[in-house]
Design an enzyme around this catalytic site. Structure first.
Site, mmCIF file in Angstrom:
data_model
loop_
_atom_site.group_PDB
_atom_site.id
_atom_site.type_symbol
_atom_site.label_atom_id
_atom_site.label_comp_id
_atom_site.label_asym_id
_atom_site.label_seq_id
_atom_site.Cartn_x
_atom_site.Cartn_y
_atom_site.Cartn_z
ATOM 1 N N ARG A 154 0.863 -1.172 0.000
ATOM 2 C CA ARG A 154 0.000 0.000 0.000
ATOM 3 C C ARG A 154 0.905 1.228 0.000
ATOM 4 N NH1 ARG A 154 -2.122 -3.540 3.914
ATOM 5 N NH2 ARG A 154 -4.215 -4.352 3.398
ATOM 6 N N LYS A 178 -1.967 -2.523 7.785
ATOM 7 C CA LYS A 178 -3.136 -2.014 8.502
ATOM 8 C C LYS A 178 -3.290 -2.703 9.843
ATOM 9 C CE LYS A 178 -6.137 -0.485 4.720
ATOM 10 N NZ LYS A 178 -7.456 -0.674 4.074
ATOM 11 N N HIS A 256 -2.058 2.835 -6.251
ATOM 12 C CA HIS A 256 -2.845 1.615 -6.031
ATOM 13 C C HIS A 256 -2.964 0.791 -7.313
ATOM 14 C CE1 HIS A 256 -4.761 -0.023 -2.528
ATOM 15 N NE2 HIS A 256 -5.779 -0.466 -3.243
ATOM 16 N N ARG A 259 -0.293 -1.684 -7.283
ATOM 17 C CA ARG A 259 -0.617 -2.770 -6.343
ATOM 18 C C ARG A 259 -1.540 -3.781 -7.025
ATOM 19 N NH1 ARG A 259 -1.282 -4.202 -0.778
ATOM 20 N NH2 ARG A 259 -3.438 -4.616 -0.135
ATOM 21 N N HIS A 282 -4.248 -8.781 2.936
ATOM 22 C CA HIS A 282 -5.712 -8.804 3.033
ATOM 23 C C HIS A 282 -6.131 -9.712 4.185
ATOM 24 C CE1 HIS A 282 -6.353 -7.695 -1.489
ATOM 25 N NE2 HIS A 282 -6.152 -6.639 -0.733
ATOM 26 N N TYR A 291 -9.330 -10.197 -7.966
ATOM 27 C CA TYR A 291 -8.330 -10.257 -9.033
ATOM 28 C C TYR A 291 -8.592 -11.406 -10.004
ATOM 29 C CZ TYR A 291 -6.037 -6.733 -6.296
ATOM 30 O OH TYR A 291 -5.784 -5.569 -5.626
#
Length: 315
Positions: A154, A178, A256, A259, A282, A291
């Site tokens: 990220r 995160k 992004h 990414r 994730h 994806y």
């Protein structure tokens, strides 16, 4: 525990708890704060308060958001923010009920993330090597793009990367994601070369600054701004400049996007979906599964564009 009388104290106490107990990311806390302050403004116009709001009041607020032209995604985020606040208020005993519990969101429009093909990534990387006012800027820019595409980080993870994590020609980088969750991401050979070149340039710059009485930065991409490192916004503008120079549409290029390209290209070359989930950080495999749809869409486009029978249909 008695609820605060000031609505802004509700918000600040809630945000403090999110940061301390759940390790919520800085940008997440800012989003919560903005959303809830908007609700406070609406309450002030209707002579309402957090401790007396009913479900019908919250629904009326969300209807007003829709009437004001807010997007489905923004309204969904607003609802998520107030749901989190009222769950916290209920657990703390500020409310004996949770008026947001049964409210359903507007739903999400599933759209495929924008990505790039290999030739576009190559053009962006080559352009990064010649973009910048000084030779050091160009080395830094090449490192930024190489690292972003090689790891799928990220943008916040990338720009705030500590230099200590990059010493010694590492094959892997430890990334803080995160919720303060750490993960390891591998580095490609070209990314390691770009990283070594930038570290060399960076160290010379920092030594000169130290000689002038400045403290050395702990970040791989230092900045004189308040954060101490290159900001998300500056990198966002930088990659737009590179896109234009590379002959790519700046509207379709962002940090992004790289990414997404990282994940899509891994999947196209046979990588396991669970492995990609781990690399991207994730928490839910469903997020990574998007994806597979991106890949399906690109393959479908490829067939309709290049298959001879498809060409006959067009004619």
């Amino acid at each position: 525990m008695r609820a605060p009388s000031d609505p802004l104290q509700w918000i600040s106490t809630f945000l403090d708890a999110q940061a301390a107990e759940l390790g919520a990311a800085h940008n997440t806390l800012l989003a919560y704060g903005r959303d809830l302050k908007d609700l406070v403004n609406w309450m002030n116009h209707h002579d309402l308060a957090f401790d007396t709001l009913a479900r019908t009041d919250l629904e009326a607020y969300l209807i007003s958001c829709d009437a004001n032209g807010l997007s489905r995604a923004t309204r969904g985020r607003r609802l998520s923010s107030l749901k989190q606040l009222y769950r916290f208020a209920f657990e703390e005993g500020w409310r004996t009920d949770n008026p947001a519990l049964q409210i359903k969101g507007p739903g999400r429009v599933k759209s495929l993330p924008k990505t790039l093909d290999m030739s576009e990534v190559d053009r962006l990387i080559e352009t990064a090597k010649i973009t910048g006012r000084t030779p050091a800027d160009r080395v830094r820019n090449a490192c930024l793009i190489e690292l972003l595409y090689a790891t799928g980080m990220r943008v916040t993870e990338l720009v705030s990367l500590p230099v200590s994590a990059t010493r010694g020609d590492p094959r892997m980088l430890l990334v803080m994601g995160k919720g303060s969750k750490e993960r390891m991401v591998p580095l490609s050979a070209t990314a390691r070369v770009a990283l070594a070149a930038w570290n060399s340039e960076r160290d010379m710059i920092e030594e000169k600054r130290e000689a002038l009485g400045h403290r050395k930065s702990k970040f791989l991409f230092p900045s004189r701004g308040k954060s101490g490192h290159l900001t998300r916004n500056r990198f966002f503008l930088l990659i737009k400049e590179m896109a234009v120079a590379a002959g790519l549409s700046p509207e379709s290029i962002s940090p992004h996007t790289l990414r997404h390209a990282f994940a899509t290209h891994l999947l196209a070359n046979g990588a396991d979906l669970r492995a990609i989930q781990t690399l991207l950080g994730h928490s839910d495999i469903a997020t990574t599964e998007i994806y597979t749809h991106v890949l399906d869409a690109r393959l479908n486009e490829l067939v309709h564009t290049h298959h001879p029978l498809a060409q006959d249909d067009v004619d």
